[in-house]
Design a protein around this motif. Structure first.
Motif, short mmCIF file in Angstrom:
data_model
loop_
_atom_site.label_atom_id
_atom_site.label_comp_id
_atom_site.label_asym_id
_atom_site.label_seq_id
_atom_site.Cartn_x
_atom_site.Cartn_y
_atom_site.Cartn_z
N SER A 145 0.83 -1.20 0.00
CA SER A 145 0.00 0.00 0.00
C SER A 145 0.87 1.26 0.00
CB SER A 145 -0.93 0.01 1.22
OG SER A 145 -1.82 -1.09 1.18
N GLU A 170 2.30 1.62 -3.49
CA GLU A 170 1.26 2.12 -4.39
C GLU A 170 1.03 3.61 -4.17
OE1 GLU A 170 -3.20 0.77 -5.87
OE2 GLU A 170 -2.48 0.14 -3.89
N ARG A 171 1.03 4.05 -2.92
CA ARG A 171 0.84 5.46 -2.62
C ARG A 171 2.00 6.29 -3.17
NH1 ARG A 171 0.89 7.91 3.44
NH2 ARG A 171 3.12 7.81 3.02
#
Length: 323
Positions: A146, A149-150
């Motif tokens: 995550s 991805e950020r």
């Protein structure tokens, strides 16, 4: 009891070194070691470091006879790390109050955390230090994928990887910084660490980063094309190595390229309206080569990227104010 090594690479920062080291020693952490690695400074950095070591047994000094470049110091820092946790802190920066206490608490509570970052803070400009920069405690956890991805979603912009509190065993597994990335190796390292577990982010800055005339990266930040090119190199390197096989790797890499291209579009526009058409043209070509479809007036970028709309408004005001 948890232990931590804070390694401070130094080159010609005699005036900043006492505040930097002092910001570490003032943390309420018992099992602490500070290692100053001097890279053949030509000022009195070594003398300052040795005086600090004489005043506090927690401080050690390593002196290079020749300037081996910053990556040599970063990677020597990793090799010398022996404590449970580890941090590289540049000699011209300083820790915020209580940051090690809160960061170590998170690492102790959640064994899957690979690294702890702070929230982003604009580099500090000027000689007067900011007051009451303090951690409030607590933070947010996210899965490593995550976090990656950020980072791709903002093309690495304003990711506070300049200083990280790392689980030493994970750092040893991840390995050294890559010299092929001269000024954004820290961003790639954060991505690499994220492949090994959770990423924690404190609710305040981990460090205060100074921006000054002798800062090694000052000229780099003033060159937007170099900034974009280096960020592209970070994602290319990461997705060619550690990030190659993570779930959704190709999609995330494409996302990073699109965001870089969108950034290039608005940067090119900004340069053009300020009378820097040649530089703007080069930046536009960079974005066009990276992701042609993203160069078609990407208005969404202004709302997705923190501060982009404000900067665009400032450029427009500046341009019309001249007429």
């Amino acid at each position: 009891m948890a232990s931590i090594d804070v390694v401070i690479p130094c080159y010609n920062y005699e005036h900043f070194l006492p505040e930097c080291v002092g910001s570490v020693l003032s943390q309420d952490v018992e099992n602490l070691r500070v290692i100053v690695i001097d890279n053949a400074s030509t000022d009195d950095s070594v003398g300052v470091a040795r005086r600090l070591a004489a005043e506090d047994p927690r401080v050690e000094v390593v002196c290079h006879e020749k300037n081996l470049g910053p990556h040599a110091s970063f990677n020597e820092a990793i090799d010398r790390a022996e404590a449970d946790y580890f941090m590289i802190l540049c000699a011209d920066d300083f820790l915020t109050a209580d940051t090690l206490v809160h960061g170590i608490a998170m690492l102790e509570t959640f064994p899957r955390i690979s690294c702890v970052l702070g929230t982003y803070m604009e580099p500090w400009v000027g000689t007067v230090l900011p007051s009451l920069v303090r951690q409030s405690g607590g933070g947010d956890l996210m899965e490593g994928t995550s976090f990656i991805e950020r980072c791709c979603g903002v093309a690495g912009l304003n990711v506070p990887a300049h200083a990280m509190l790392v689980r030493t065993s994970v750092q040893k597994r991840v390995g050294h910084y890559r010299p092929t990335l001269p000024l954004m190796d820290d961003l790639e390292m954060a991505l690499r660490l994220a492949t090994k577990g959770l990423v924690a982010q404190l609710r305040g800055p981990l460090v205060v980063q100074r921006m000054h005339t002798s800062n090694l990266s000052q000229s780099f930040w003033d060159d937007r094309l170099n900034d974009l090119t280096e960020r592209e190199a970070v994602f290319n390197s990461f997705f060619s190595h550690e990030g190659r096989d993570i779930p959704g790797a190709e999609k995330m890499h494409r996302s990073a390229k699109r965001r870089l291209a969108e950034t290039a579009f608005w940067s090119a526009v900004s340069h053009a309206v300020r009378g820097r058409a040649r530089e703007g043209s080069e930046i536009f070509k960079f974005g066009l080569n990276l992701s042609p479809a993203s160069m078609l007036m990407p208005l969404g970028h202004l709302y997705r990227s923190e501060g982009a709309l404000k900067r665009a408004t400032a450029v427009i005001s500046e341009t019309f104010g001249r007429h």
